[in-house]
Design a protein around this motif. Structure first.
Motif, PDB file in Angstrom:
ATOM      1  N   ALA A  74       0.833  -1.209   0.000  1.00 41.43           N
ATOM      2  CA  ALA A  74       0.000   0.000   0.000  1.00 41.43           C
ATOM      3  C   ALA A  74       0.869   1.261   0.000  1.00 41.43           C
ATOM      4  CB  ALA A  74      -0.926   0.003   1.205  1.00 41.43           C
ATOM      5  N   SER A  75       0.304   2.348  -0.516  1.00 39.46           N
ATOM      6  CA  SER A  75       0.976   3.652  -0.501  1.00 39.46           C
ATOM      7  C   SER A  75       0.239   4.577   0.458  1.00 39.46           C
ATOM      8  CB  SER A  75       0.998   4.263  -1.904  1.00 39.46           C
ATOM      9  OG  SER A  75       1.783   3.484  -2.781  1.00 39.46           O
ATOM     10  N   PHE A  76       0.908   4.946   1.529  1.00 40.78           N
ATOM     11  CA  PHE A  76       0.339   5.847   2.536  1.00 40.78           C
ATOM     12  C   PHE A  76       1.126   7.144   2.562  1.00 40.78           C
ATOM     13  CE2 PHE A  76      -1.307   1.835   4.077  1.00 40.78           C
ATOM     14  CZ  PHE A  76      -2.504   2.149   4.709  1.00 40.78           C
ATOM     15  N   GLY A  77       0.413   8.262   2.575  1.00 32.76           N
ATOM     16  CA  GLY A  77       1.054   9.556   2.756  1.00 32.76           C
ATOM     17  C   GLY A  77       1.140   9.882   4.235  1.00 32.76           C
ATOM     18  N   LEU A  78       2.289  10.375   4.659  1.00 36.52           N
ATOM     19  CA  LEU A  78       2.501  10.727   6.059  1.00 36.52           C
ATOM     20  C   LEU A  78       2.483  12.246   6.181  1.00 36.52           C
ATOM     21  CD1 LEU A  78       5.371   8.155   6.795  1.00 36.52           C
ATOM     22  CD2 LEU A  78       2.888   7.834   6.971  1.00 36.52           C
ATOM     23  N   SER A  79       1.274  12.789   6.276  1.00 39.78           N
ATOM     24  CA  SER A  79       1.034  14.241   6.312  1.00 39.78           C
ATOM     25  C   SER A  79       1.278  14.899   4.960  1.00 39.78           C
ATOM     26  CB  SER A  79       1.880  14.935   7.388  1.00 39.78           C
ATOM     27  OG  SER A  79       1.552  14.436   8.659  1.00 39.78           O
ATOM     28  N   TYR A  80       1.261  14.124   3.890  1.00 41.43           N
ATOM     29  CA  TYR A  80       1.338  14.671   2.538  1.00 41.43           C
ATOM     30  C   TYR A  80       0.468  13.822   1.625  1.00 41.43           C
ATOM     31  CZ  TYR A  80       5.119  11.186   2.867  1.00 41.43           C
ATOM     32  OH  TYR A  80       5.856  10.066   3.139  1.00 41.43           O
TER      33      TYR A  80
END
Length: 281
Positions: A74-80
């Motif tokens: 999965a691709s998760f953004g960390l505050s972006y």
């Protein structure tokens, strides 16, 4: 056994699938057929159950049947996350209500976030779709710069290296952090057909092994991702990879699961989707 696996040519996907594509990691008795397509094309294929395993938008999962979500890939953004850009800055967020906006597909998570944010900022019952123009993600910057549309929703590498002459109007990663109380932003996921049975868990492990191999051979994996760089420089590609192929890509764990639940809950509470049952493998 032959398994059709779909993934995008984007830097993060290419990096994660490098070891599988190059035969560095394998499953005994399983032959992989790679299907490389734009994310919205993969979303549509998943709705028709055309692939055994595929990367899709987290948004698209709400409309699929017969798929489970893999813990890895999965691709998760960390505050972006995705950003909305235009040729000119705006003085008020209300101006977005009158803009024609290009998006990379209505099944993308970027579009779901935009729809939720516009409803929050403007009016709950506004018809967001009436102002939307769908097009390939890599055509959006040109469409904005040539005034074919008033604004564009950027995903993939464009969100961190967009063209000169464009101005950021809305950062959906920042918006998500506020409404989710700081949860990571689930953008892309990998799913496997329930018909695969125990093979699904083996493929999830394979993908985890592929990501680990890519980080152990980072330069080689980035070289592979550069085949699909679309003119972006190596530094930008490597930066994008490090942003989205993070610890949650290896295993989304409880944090990622809770973020997915939150995404679907917030979208459902706004009347946009029916909250799906999350099946993890």
């Amino acid at each position: 056994m032959r398994v059709r696996i779909g993934h995008t040519p984007d830097a993060d996907d290419a990096f994660m699938f490098y070891a599988i594509a190059e035969g560095k990691v394998t499953i005994e008795g399983v032959e992989v057929e790679h299907v490389v397509e734009d994310i919205e094309r993969l979303n549509r294929m998943a709705l028709r159950n055309e692939l055994d395993v595929t990367a899709i938008s987290a948004h698209a999962y709400a409309y699929t049947k017969g798929y489970a979500i893999l813990r890895s890939g999965a691709s998760f953004g960390l505050s972006y996350g995705p950003i909305l850009v235009a040729r000119h800055a705006i003085s008020s967020i209300d101006e977005l209500a009158y803009m024609r906006i290009a998006v990379p597909g209505k099944l993308t998570t970027a579009y779901l976030l935009l729809e939720m944010a516009l409803r929050d900022y403007l009016q709950k019952d506004m018809d967001v779709a009436a102002k939307i123009v769908e097009m390939r993600f890599d055509e959006i910057e040109d469409a904005v710069l040539s005034s074919k549309v008033d604004a564009g929703l950027l995903i993939h590498e464009a969100q961190i290296a967009y063209r000169q002459g464009l101005h950021k109007l809305l950062d959906l990663g920042e918006w998500w952090s506020k409404v989710s109380n700081g949860l990571p932003l689930p953008l892309g996921i990998d799913v496997a057909s329930l018909s695969l049975g125990e093979i699904s868990s083996k493929i999830s492990i394979l993908l985890k092994q592929s990501i680990a191999y890519a980080y152990e051979h980072f330069d080689d994996a980035v070289d592979y991702a550069m085949r699909y760089s679309r003119g972006k420089d190596r530094g930008t590609i490597a930066r994008f990879v490090r942003m989205y192929v993070n610890d949650l890509a290896m295993d989304m764990d409880e944090v990622g699961y809770n973020a997915l639940k939150r995404l679907y809950s917030l979208a459902s509470s706004r009347g946009i989707i029916n909250e799906p049952k999350i099946i993890l493998v």
